[in-house]
Scaffold this motif. Structure first.
Motif, PDB file in Angstrom:
ATOM      1  N   THR A  27       0.813  -1.217   0.000  1.00  0.00           N
ATOM      2  CA  THR A  27       0.000   0.000   0.000  1.00  0.00           C
ATOM      3  C   THR A  27       0.850   1.272   0.000  1.00  0.00           C
ATOM      4  O   THR A  27       0.469   2.280   0.584  1.00  0.00           O
ATOM      5  CB  THR A  27      -0.953   0.004   1.216  1.00  0.00           C
ATOM      6  N   MET A  28       1.999   1.219  -0.660  1.00  0.00           N
ATOM      7  CA  MET A  28       2.892   2.382  -0.686  1.00  0.00           C
ATOM      8  C   MET A  28       2.254   3.599  -1.359  1.00  0.00           C
ATOM      9  O   MET A  28       2.642   4.730  -1.076  1.00  0.00           O
ATOM     10  CB  MET A  28       4.203   2.032  -1.399  1.00  0.00           C
ATOM     11  N   ASP A  29       1.253   3.387  -2.219  1.00  0.00           N
ATOM     12  CA  ASP A  29       0.601   4.502  -2.895  1.00  0.00           C
ATOM     13  C   ASP A  29      -0.244   5.346  -1.937  1.00  0.00           C
ATOM     14  O   ASP A  29      -0.653   6.446  -2.273  1.00  0.00           O
ATOM     15  CB  ASP A  29      -0.259   3.999  -4.044  1.00  0.00           C
ATOM     16  N   ARG A  30      -0.492   4.855  -0.732  1.00  0.00           N
ATOM     17  CA  ARG A  30      -1.303   5.582   0.256  1.00  0.00           C
ATOM     18  C   ARG A  30      -0.455   6.166   1.378  1.00  0.00           C
ATOM     19  O   ARG A  30      -0.985   6.611   2.381  1.00  0.00           O
ATOM     20  CB  ARG A  30      -2.358   4.644   0.841  1.00  0.00           C
ATOM     21  N   LEU A  31       0.852   6.134   1.228  1.00  0.00           N
ATOM     22  CA  LEU A  31       1.749   6.576   2.288  1.00  0.00           C
ATOM     23  C   LEU A  31       2.706   7.653   1.806  1.00  0.00           C
ATOM     24  O   LEU A  31       3.259   7.564   0.714  1.00  0.00           O
ATOM     25  CB  LEU A  31       2.576   5.389   2.805  1.00  0.00           C
ATOM     26  N   SER A  32       2.877   8.664   2.635  1.00  0.00           N
ATOM     27  CA  SER A  32       3.914   9.669   2.426  1.00  0.00           C
ATOM     28  C   SER A  32       4.599   9.882   3.772  1.00  0.00           C
ATOM     29  O   SER A  32       4.030   9.582   4.819  1.00  0.00           O
ATOM     30  CB  SER A  32       3.320  10.986   1.935  1.00  0.00           C
ATOM     31  N   THR A  33       5.816  10.390   3.722  1.00  0.00           N
ATOM     32  CA  THR A  33       6.561  10.593   4.961  1.00  0.00           C
ATOM     33  C   THR A  33       7.187  11.987   5.002  1.00  0.00           C
ATOM     34  O   THR A  33       7.502  12.575   3.964  1.00  0.00           O
ATOM     35  CB  THR A  33       7.688   9.549   5.117  1.00  0.00           C
ATOM     36  N   ILE A  34       7.333  12.486   6.204  1.00  0.00           N
ATOM     37  CA  ILE A  34       8.050  13.725   6.468  1.00  0.00           C
ATOM     38  C   ILE A  34       9.045  13.382   7.574  1.00  0.00           C
ATOM     39  O   ILE A  34       8.648  12.907   8.640  1.00  0.00           O
ATOM     40  CB  ILE A  34       7.111  14.857   6.934  1.00  0.00           C
ATOM     41  N   THR A  35      10.321  13.593   7.298  1.00  0.00           N
ATOM     42  CA  THR A  35      11.352  13.205   8.253  1.00  0.00           C
ATOM     43  C   THR A  35      11.678  14.344   9.217  1.00  0.00           C
ATOM     44  O   THR A  35      11.944  15.468   8.800  1.00  0.00           O
ATOM     45  CB  THR A  35      12.642  12.798   7.510  1.00  0.00           C
ATOM     46  N   VAL A  36      11.646  14.021  10.501  1.00  0.00           N
ATOM     47  CA  VAL A  36      12.040  14.970  11.548  1.00  0.00           C
ATOM     48  C   VAL A  36      13.530  14.783  11.796  1.00  0.00           C
ATOM     49  O   VAL A  36      13.992  13.671  12.031  1.00  0.00           O
ATOM     50  CB  VAL A  36      11.269  14.696  12.863  1.00  0.00           C
ATOM     51  N   GLY A  37      14.273  15.890  11.731  1.00  0.00           N
ATOM     52  CA  GLY A  37      15.717  15.834  11.974  1.00  0.00           C
ATOM     53  C   GLY A  37      16.115  16.668  13.178  1.00  0.00           C
ATOM     54  O   GLY A  37      15.291  17.374  13.771  1.00  0.00           O
ATOM     55  N   GLU A  38      17.381  16.576  13.535  1.00  0.00           N
ATOM     56  CA  GLU A  38      17.889  17.364  14.669  1.00  0.00           C
ATOM     57  C   GLU A  38      17.676  18.854  14.455  1.00  0.00           C
ATOM     58  O   GLU A  38      17.382  19.584  15.401  1.00  0.00           O
ATOM     59  CB  GLU A  38      19.386  17.095  14.862  1.00  0.00           C
ATOM     60  N   ASP A  39      17.825  19.303  13.202  1.00  0.00           N
ATOM     61  CA  ASP A  39      17.661  20.727  12.915  1.00  0.00           C
ATOM     62  C   ASP A  39      16.251  21.203  13.251  1.00  0.00           C
ATOM     63  O   ASP A  39      16.064  22.320  13.731  1.00  0.00           O
ATOM     64  CB  ASP A  39      18.004  21.038  11.457  1.00  0.00           C
ATOM     65  N   ASN A  40      15.238  20.359  13.023  1.00  0.00           N
ATOM     66  CA  ASN A  40      13.864  20.740  13.362  1.00  0.00           C
ATOM     67  C   ASN A  40      13.681  20.918  14.864  1.00  0.00           C
ATOM     68  O   ASN A  40      12.949  21.796  15.314  1.00  0.00           O
ATOM     69  CB  ASN A  40      12.869  19.694  12.865  1.00  0.00           C
ATOM     70  N   ILE A  41      14.369  20.089  15.623  1.00  0.00           N
ATOM     71  CA  ILE A  41      14.270  20.173  17.085  1.00  0.00           C
ATOM     72  C   ILE A  41      15.003  21.415  17.580  1.00  0.00           C
ATOM     73  O   ILE A  41      14.484  22.180  18.389  1.00  0.00           O
ATOM     74  CB  ILE A  41      14.830  18.891  17.727  1.00  0.00           C
ATOM     75  N   LEU A  42      16.204  21.635  17.052  1.00  0.00           N
ATOM     76  CA  LEU A  42      16.993  22.786  17.485  1.00  0.00           C
ATOM     77  C   LEU A  42      16.353  24.107  17.076  1.00  0.00           C
ATOM     78  O   LEU A  42      16.392  25.079  17.822  1.00  0.00           O
ATOM     79  CB  LEU A  42      18.412  22.685  16.922  1.00  0.00           C
ATOM     80  N   GLU A  43      15.766  24.150  15.890  1.00  0.00           N
ATOM     81  CA  GLU A  43      15.152  25.389  15.410  1.00  0.00           C
ATOM     82  C   GLU A  43      13.727  25.561  15.924  1.00  0.00           C
ATOM     83  O   GLU A  43      13.134  26.631  15.783  1.00  0.00           O
ATOM     84  CB  GLU A  43      15.172  25.415  13.883  1.00  0.00           C
ATOM     85  N   GLY A  44      13.144  24.493  16.469  1.00  0.00           N
ATOM     86  CA  GLY A  44      11.789  24.577  17.006  1.00  0.00           C
ATOM     87  C   GLY A  44      10.730  24.795  15.946  1.00  0.00           C
ATOM     88  O   GLY A  44       9.743  25.486  16.177  1.00  0.00           O
ATOM     89  N   ASN A  45      10.939  24.210  14.759  1.00  0.00           N
ATOM     90  CA  ASN A  45       9.993  24.442  13.665  1.00  0.00           C
ATOM     91  C   ASN A  45       9.188  23.185  13.294  1.00  0.00           C
ATOM     92  O   ASN A  45       8.884  22.957  12.125  1.00  0.00           O
ATOM     93  CB  ASN A  45      10.733  24.980  12.438  1.00  0.00           C
ATOM     94  N   LEU A  46       8.846  22.389  14.288  1.00  0.00           N
ATOM     95  CA  LEU A  46       8.100  21.159  14.017  1.00  0.00           C
ATOM     96  C   LEU A  46       6.753  21.433  13.354  1.00  0.00           C
ATOM     97  O   LEU A  46       6.347  20.709  12.443  1.00  0.00           O
ATOM     98  CB  LEU A  46       7.901  20.358  15.308  1.00  0.00           C
ATOM     99  N   GLU A  47       6.044  22.460  13.812  1.00  0.00           N
ATOM    100  CA  GLU A  47       4.735  22.775  13.224  1.00  0.00           C
ATOM    101  C   GLU A  47       4.879  23.198  11.766  1.00  0.00           C
ATOM    102  O   GLU A  47       4.129  22.741  10.898  1.00  0.00           O
ATOM    103  CB  GLU A  47       4.024  23.884  14.017  1.00  0.00           C
TER     104      GLU A  47
END
Length: 194
Positions: A27-47
Motif C-alpha cells: 500500500t505504498m501509494d497511500r503513504l507519504s513521509t516527512i522526516t524529523v531531523g535534529e535541525d527541526n528540534i533545534l530550530e523549534g519548527n516542528l509545526e
C-alpha cells in the motif's frame, strides 16, 4: 478509510519500520513521509515542517485524498508541538479534505494503547446525524463478516449492515454514521464504538 492518505511525520529510525510494513502490505501509494531531523528540534519548527511537508505532498499527489491521517510521533509531544494550529491551517487551506490527527507514539499512551486509539480516530469524522433504525454497523471489523450468525440474523430481519471492511468509497464509509447501533467484535474497538 476509502480515499484516504497517510502521512507519517517522525525521525528516520521510526520511519524505517513504517515504510517496510507499508511496502510489505503493498500500500505504498497511500503513504507519504516527512522526516524529523535534529535541525527541526533545534530550530523549534516542528509545526512549520508538518505544514510545508503536507502542502508539498498534497500538491504532488495525482489524486486528492478525501481524508488525510497525519501520524505524529513521540518527539512532537516531547517538544509540545501545537497540533491544533497545524490542523486549523490545513483545514482552512484544503477545505475539501478531512484532516485527522493520528499518533505513532506508543510510549505516550497510558490510557489508550495504539490500536484502540487508531480505531477511534478512524471513526472520528462521524457526526451526530439522524439515525436510521433499520441500519447497523460492524465498526471494528477488518475482514468481511457476511458469514456469521449475527449478520445473517440482522439481514433476515430487514436490518441493513454496514461493514467497515467492505466500504469501497468515502461516501459509503460516511453512511455508517447513520447506524442506530454499532457492533464491536474485539475489545480494542470499544473506544471507537463509544
Amino acid at each position: 478509510v476509502p480515499g484516504s492518505h497517510q502521512i507519517y511525520v517522525c525521525p528516520t529510525s521510526c520511519l524505517r519500520g513504517v515504510v517496510l510494513t507499508t511496502a510489505e502490505m503493498g500500500t505504498m501509494d497511500r503513504l507519504s513521509t516527512i522526516t524529523v531531523g535534529e535541525d527541526n528540534i533545534l530550530e523549534g519548527n516542528l509545526e512549520e515542517m508538518i505544514l510545508s511537508g503536507t502542502r508539498k505532498i498534497l500538491h504532488t499527489l495525482k489524486k486528492k485524498p478525501t481524508v488525510v491521517f497525519i501520524f505524529t510521533s513521540c518527539i512532537h509531544h516531547f517538544m509540545a508541538a501545537d497540533f491544533m494550529r497545524v490542523y486549523r491551517i490545513l483545514r482552512e487551506e484544503f477545505p475539501d479534505i478531512a484532516f485527522i490527527d493520528a499518533y505513532m507514539d506508543p510510549i505516550m499512551r497510558k490510557k489508550t494503547p495504539p490500536l484502540p486509539s487508531l480505531q477511534r480516530q478512524v471513526f472520528r469524522m462521524f457526526n451526530d446525524v439522524n439515525k436510521d433504525e433499520d441500519q447497523s454497523s460492524f465498526i471494528d471489523n477488518w475482514f468481511p463478516a457476511e458469514h456469521n450468525d449475527l449478520y445473517t440474523h440482522l439481514k433476515r430481519n430487514g436490518i441493513i449492515v454496514k461493514d467497515f471492511s467492505k466500504m469501497k468509497t468515502y461516501e459509503e464509509y460516511l453512511s455508517m454514521q447513520k447506524s442506530c447501533m454499532n457492533f464491536v467484535f474485539h475489545p480494542f474497538g470499544m473506544t471507537a464504538a463509544k
